[in-house]
Design a protein around this motif. Sequence first.
Motif, PDB file in Angstrom:
ATOM      1  N   THR A   1      -7.526   5.497  -4.111  1.00 11.48           N
ATOM      2  CA  THR A   1      -8.073   4.688  -5.197  1.00 11.48           C
ATOM      3  C   THR A   1      -7.715   5.242  -6.572  1.00 11.48           C
ATOM      4  O   THR A   1      -7.324   4.505  -7.473  1.00 11.48           O
ATOM      5  CB  THR A   1      -9.604   4.587  -5.074  1.00 11.48           C
ATOM      6  N   GLY A   2      -7.822   6.555  -6.753  1.00 10.73           N
ATOM      7  CA  GLY A   2      -7.574   7.153  -8.062  1.00 10.73           C
ATOM      8  C   GLY A   2      -8.772   6.963  -8.982  1.00 10.73           C
ATOM      9  O   GLY A   2      -9.871   6.611  -8.541  1.00 10.73           O
ATOM     10  N   ASP A   3      -8.577   7.163 -10.283  1.00  5.74           N
ATOM     11  CA  ASP A   3      -9.672   6.991 -11.244  1.00  5.74           C
ATOM     12  C   ASP A   3      -9.135   6.346 -12.520  1.00  5.74           C
ATOM     13  O   ASP A   3      -7.931   6.143 -12.678  1.00  5.74           O
ATOM     14  CB  ASP A   3     -10.351   8.334 -11.547  1.00  5.74           C
ATOM     15  N   SER A   4     -10.050   6.027 -13.422  1.00  5.30           N
ATOM     16  CA  SER A   4      -9.661   5.290 -14.629  1.00  5.30           C
ATOM     17  C   SER A   4      -8.671   6.066 -15.489  1.00  5.30           C
ATOM     18  O   SER A   4      -7.800   5.470 -16.125  1.00  5.30           O
ATOM     19  CB  SER A   4     -10.902   4.938 -15.451  1.00  5.30           C
ATOM     20  N   LYS A   5      -8.787   7.380 -15.523  1.00  8.11           N
ATOM     21  CA  LYS A   5      -7.845   8.183 -16.308  1.00  8.11           C
ATOM     22  C   LYS A   5      -6.426   7.984 -15.800  1.00  8.11           C
ATOM     23  O   LYS A   5      -5.474   7.825 -16.586  1.00  8.11           O
ATOM     24  CB  LYS A   5      -8.226   9.660 -16.234  1.00  8.11           C
ATOM     25  N   GLU A   6      -6.270   7.972 -14.499  1.00  7.52           N
ATOM     26  CA  GLU A   6      -4.955   7.781 -13.892  1.00  7.52           C
ATOM     27  C   GLU A   6      -4.444   6.365 -14.124  1.00  7.52           C
ATOM     28  O   GLU A   6      -3.281   6.161 -14.484  1.00  7.52           O
ATOM     29  CB  GLU A   6      -5.030   8.088 -12.395  1.00  7.52           C
ATOM     30  N   TRP A   7      -5.308   5.364 -13.918  1.00  4.65           N
ATOM     31  CA  TRP A   7      -4.892   3.968 -14.097  1.00  4.65           C
ATOM     32  C   TRP A   7      -4.454   3.708 -15.543  1.00  4.65           C
ATOM     33  O   TRP A   7      -3.447   3.058 -15.777  1.00  4.65           O
ATOM     34  CB  TRP A   7      -6.037   3.013 -13.746  1.00  4.65           C
ATOM     35  N   LYS A   8      -5.223   4.255 -16.484  1.00  4.01           N
ATOM     36  CA  LYS A   8      -4.924   4.030 -17.903  1.00  4.01           C
ATOM     37  C   LYS A   8      -3.620   4.708 -18.321  1.00  4.01           C
ATOM     38  O   LYS A   8      -2.884   4.178 -19.155  1.00  4.01           O
ATOM     39  CB  LYS A   8      -6.080   4.537 -18.759  1.00  4.01           C
TER      40      LYS A   8
ATOM     41  N   THR B   1      -6.324  -3.914 -19.745  1.00  3.44           N
ATOM     42  CA  THR B   1      -6.160  -4.027 -18.290  1.00  3.44           C
ATOM     43  C   THR B   1      -5.488  -2.782 -17.706  1.00  3.44           C
ATOM     44  O   THR B   1      -4.520  -2.276 -18.269  1.00  3.44           O
ATOM     45  CB  THR B   1      -5.295  -5.262 -17.936  1.00  3.44           C
ATOM     46  N   ASN B   2      -6.033  -2.284 -16.591  1.00  4.98           N
ATOM     47  CA  ASN B   2      -5.374  -1.168 -15.904  1.00  4.98           C
ATOM     48  C   ASN B   2      -5.245  -1.378 -14.400  1.00  4.98           C
ATOM     49  O   ASN B   2      -4.689  -0.535 -13.701  1.00  4.98           O
ATOM     50  CB  ASN B   2      -6.073   0.167 -16.201  1.00  4.98           C
ATOM     51  N   LEU B   3      -5.755  -2.515 -13.908  1.00  7.63           N
ATOM     52  CA  LEU B   3      -5.641  -2.833 -12.482  1.00  7.63           C
ATOM     53  C   LEU B   3      -5.428  -4.336 -12.306  1.00  7.63           C
ATOM     54  O   LEU B   3      -5.903  -5.132 -13.119  1.00  7.63           O
ATOM     55  CB  LEU B   3      -6.906  -2.400 -11.722  1.00  7.63           C
ATOM     56  N   TRP B   4      -4.732  -4.707 -11.231  1.00  5.31           N
ATOM     57  CA  TRP B   4      -4.466  -6.112 -10.910  1.00  5.31           C
ATOM     58  C   TRP B   4      -5.013  -6.412  -9.524  1.00  5.31           C
ATOM     59  O   TRP B   4      -4.855  -5.601  -8.598  1.00  5.31           O
ATOM     60  CB  TRP B   4      -2.959  -6.380 -10.942  1.00  5.31           C
TER      61      TRP B   4
ATOM     62  N   ASN C   1       1.972   0.300 -11.769  1.00  7.16           N
ATOM     63  CA  ASN C   1       3.245   0.570 -11.091  1.00  7.16           C
ATOM     64  C   ASN C   1       3.398  -0.239  -9.808  1.00  7.16           C
ATOM     65  O   ASN C   1       4.406  -0.108  -9.113  1.00  7.16           O
ATOM     66  CB  ASN C   1       3.370   2.064 -10.758  1.00  7.16           C
ATOM     67  N   GLY C   2       2.393  -1.063  -9.506  1.00  9.01           N
ATOM     68  CA  GLY C   2       2.434  -1.847  -8.278  1.00  9.01           C
ATOM     69  C   GLY C   2       1.953  -1.076  -7.059  1.00  9.01           C
ATOM     70  O   GLY C   2       2.017  -1.580  -5.933  1.00  9.01           O
ATOM     71  N   ARG C   3       1.455   0.138  -7.255  1.00  4.62           N
ATOM     72  CA  ARG C   3       0.946   0.935  -6.139  1.00  4.62           C
ATOM     73  C   ARG C   3      -0.410   0.404  -5.693  1.00  4.62           C
ATOM     74  O   ARG C   3      -1.297   0.163  -6.503  1.00  4.62           O
ATOM     75  CB  ARG C   3       0.804   2.399  -6.551  1.00  4.62           C
ATOM     76  N   ILE C   4      -0.569   0.206  -4.401  1.00  3.82           N
ATOM     77  CA  ILE C   4      -1.827  -0.319  -3.862  1.00  3.82           C
ATOM     78  C   ILE C   4      -2.916   0.743  -3.971  1.00  3.82           C
ATOM     79  O   ILE C   4      -2.757   1.876  -3.521  1.00  3.82           O
ATOM     80  CB  ILE C   4      -1.648  -0.765  -2.402  1.00  3.82           C
ATOM     81  N   ARG C   5      -4.030   0.343  -4.577  1.00  3.33           N
ATOM     82  CA  ARG C   5      -5.164   1.242  -4.751  1.00  3.33           C
ATOM     83  C   ARG C   5      -6.357   0.857  -3.877  1.00  3.33           C
ATOM     84  O   ARG C   5      -7.289   1.642  -3.693  1.00  3.33           O
ATOM     85  CB  ARG C   5      -5.602   1.239  -6.216  1.00  3.33           C
ATOM     86  N   TYR C   6      -6.309  -0.359  -3.345  1.00  4.39           N
ATOM     87  CA  TYR C   6      -7.419  -0.856  -2.522  1.00  4.39           C
ATOM     88  C   TYR C   6      -6.868  -1.975  -1.651  1.00  4.39           C
ATOM     89  O   TYR C   6      -6.153  -2.849  -2.147  1.00  4.39           O
ATOM     90  CB  TYR C   6      -8.538  -1.376  -3.428  1.00  4.39           C
ATOM     91  N   LEU C   7      -7.199  -1.949  -0.363  1.00  9.73           N
ATOM     92  CA  LEU C   7      -6.721  -2.998   0.541  1.00  9.73           C
ATOM     93  C   LEU C   7      -7.786  -3.224   1.611  1.00  9.73           C
ATOM     94  O   LEU C   7      -8.183  -2.287   2.312  1.00  9.73           O
ATOM     95  CB  LEU C   7      -5.409  -2.584   1.195  1.00  9.73           C
ATOM     96  N   ARG C   8      -8.237  -4.461   1.727  1.00  8.51           N
ATOM     97  CA  ARG C   8      -9.229  -4.819   2.746  1.00  8.51           C
ATOM     98  C   ARG C   8      -8.795  -6.108   3.438  1.00  8.51           C
ATOM     99  O   ARG C   8      -8.276  -7.017   2.825  1.00  8.51           O
ATOM    100  CB  ARG C   8     -10.608  -5.016   2.125  1.00  8.51           C
TER     101      ARG C   8
ATOM    102  N   GLU D   1     -18.496   1.174  -6.830  1.00  9.08           N
ATOM    103  CA  GLU D   1     -18.310   2.591  -6.534  1.00  9.08           C
ATOM    104  C   GLU D   1     -16.874   3.043  -6.787  1.00  9.08           C
ATOM    105  O   GLU D   1     -16.636   4.115  -7.357  1.00  9.08           O
ATOM    106  CB  GLU D   1     -18.677   2.875  -5.078  1.00  9.08           C
ATOM    107  N   ASN D   2     -15.898   2.230  -6.366  1.00  5.79           N
ATOM    108  CA  ASN D   2     -14.491   2.623  -6.432  1.00  5.79           C
ATOM    109  C   ASN D   2     -13.824   2.363  -7.772  1.00  5.79           C
ATOM    110  O   ASN D   2     -12.864   3.063  -8.126  1.00  5.79           O
ATOM    111  CB  ASN D   2     -13.692   1.902  -5.338  1.00  5.79           C
ATOM    112  N   PHE D   3     -14.318   1.359  -8.512  1.00  7.08           N
ATOM    113  CA  PHE D   3     -13.604   0.957  -9.727  1.00  7.08           C
ATOM    114  C   PHE D   3     -14.455   1.020 -10.986  1.00  7.08           C
ATOM    115  O   PHE D   3     -14.322   0.197 -11.889  1.00  7.08           O
ATOM    116  CB  PHE D   3     -13.011  -0.437  -9.527  1.00  7.08           C
ATOM    117  N   LYS D   4     -15.312   2.032 -11.040  1.00 10.48           N
ATOM    118  CA  LYS D   4     -16.100   2.263 -12.241  1.00 10.48           C
ATOM    119  C   LYS D   4     -15.137   2.538 -13.409  1.00 10.48           C
ATOM    120  O   LYS D   4     -14.207   3.324 -13.287  1.00 10.48           O
ATOM    121  CB  LYS D   4     -17.030   3.458 -12.026  1.00 10.48           C
ATOM    122  N   ASP D   5     -15.356   1.864 -14.511  1.00  9.01           N
ATOM    123  CA  ASP D   5     -14.523   1.984 -15.717  1.00  9.01           C
ATOM    124  C   ASP D   5     -13.142   1.344 -15.546  1.00  9.01           C
ATOM    125  O   ASP D   5     -12.302   1.465 -16.442  1.00  9.01           O
ATOM    126  CB  ASP D   5     -14.338   3.446 -16.142  1.00  9.01           C
TER     127      ASP D   5
END
Length: 219
Positions: A107-114, A129-132, A171-178, A200-204
């Motif tokens: 999943t990573g965190d907001s610092k990484e996504w940003k 925006t930092n996630l799609w 970067n198109g890297r998958i961070r969550y898949l269900r 829980e996973n995508f705070k911020d």
Amino acid sequence: MPAHTRSQLSFNAIVRDVHHFWNPTKFEQMIQFVKSKEVQLWGLRKDRHYLKKHVYLTVYKDMKNIGYHALYDRIKGWYKPTDRTLRHNIKTVRAYLAEWGASHVKTGDSKEWKSITKDMGLPDLVKDTNLWMDSSDFKLVGKTTTSKKHESWSYKEKAPAQRFMCVSDGNGRIRYLRGGYSPKVGDSEFLAIQKEDFEENFKDGVIIADCGFEKAAKS
């Protein structure tokens, strides 16, 4: 040349096709993961590459969306086990590949996504925006039709399917898949069910998505 000869598929051809989409080093890591699980495959005669071949066959089948019988018909010149054995072994290997895949979705965190999106030059309207996020339907192999009222019917694919929800970074890297769940489950409905998971996973996280998520965004 007879048609049945032209359709034959060698193992080397399968390897080449798979490596066209998969980094060979990463693929070897996946093979070693499956080997570490001491997978029990069907088959009377098993050479030392038996498991490895089935990993390639499993990925090739799903990558090409080819049916079990169609695949068997194209490899039976060198693949000596039965059609039934091929089907069983691919299903067995696929379960371990799913486990391997899940272990690589971080999943990573907001610092990484940003850090990924900071220099993307996004329009002002979506500059934070930092996630799609979006859902996709994938046809069920071997099942071409069903009632449109059935839970597996996908209006996107016009066929029986399963739906998967995906969140990816800049970067198109998958961070969550269900998944796979019923295509009848709408995107907003999915988010309502998975609300605690997302909180829980995508705070911020600042996620952009289409209008199918509008109802959930307002709740």
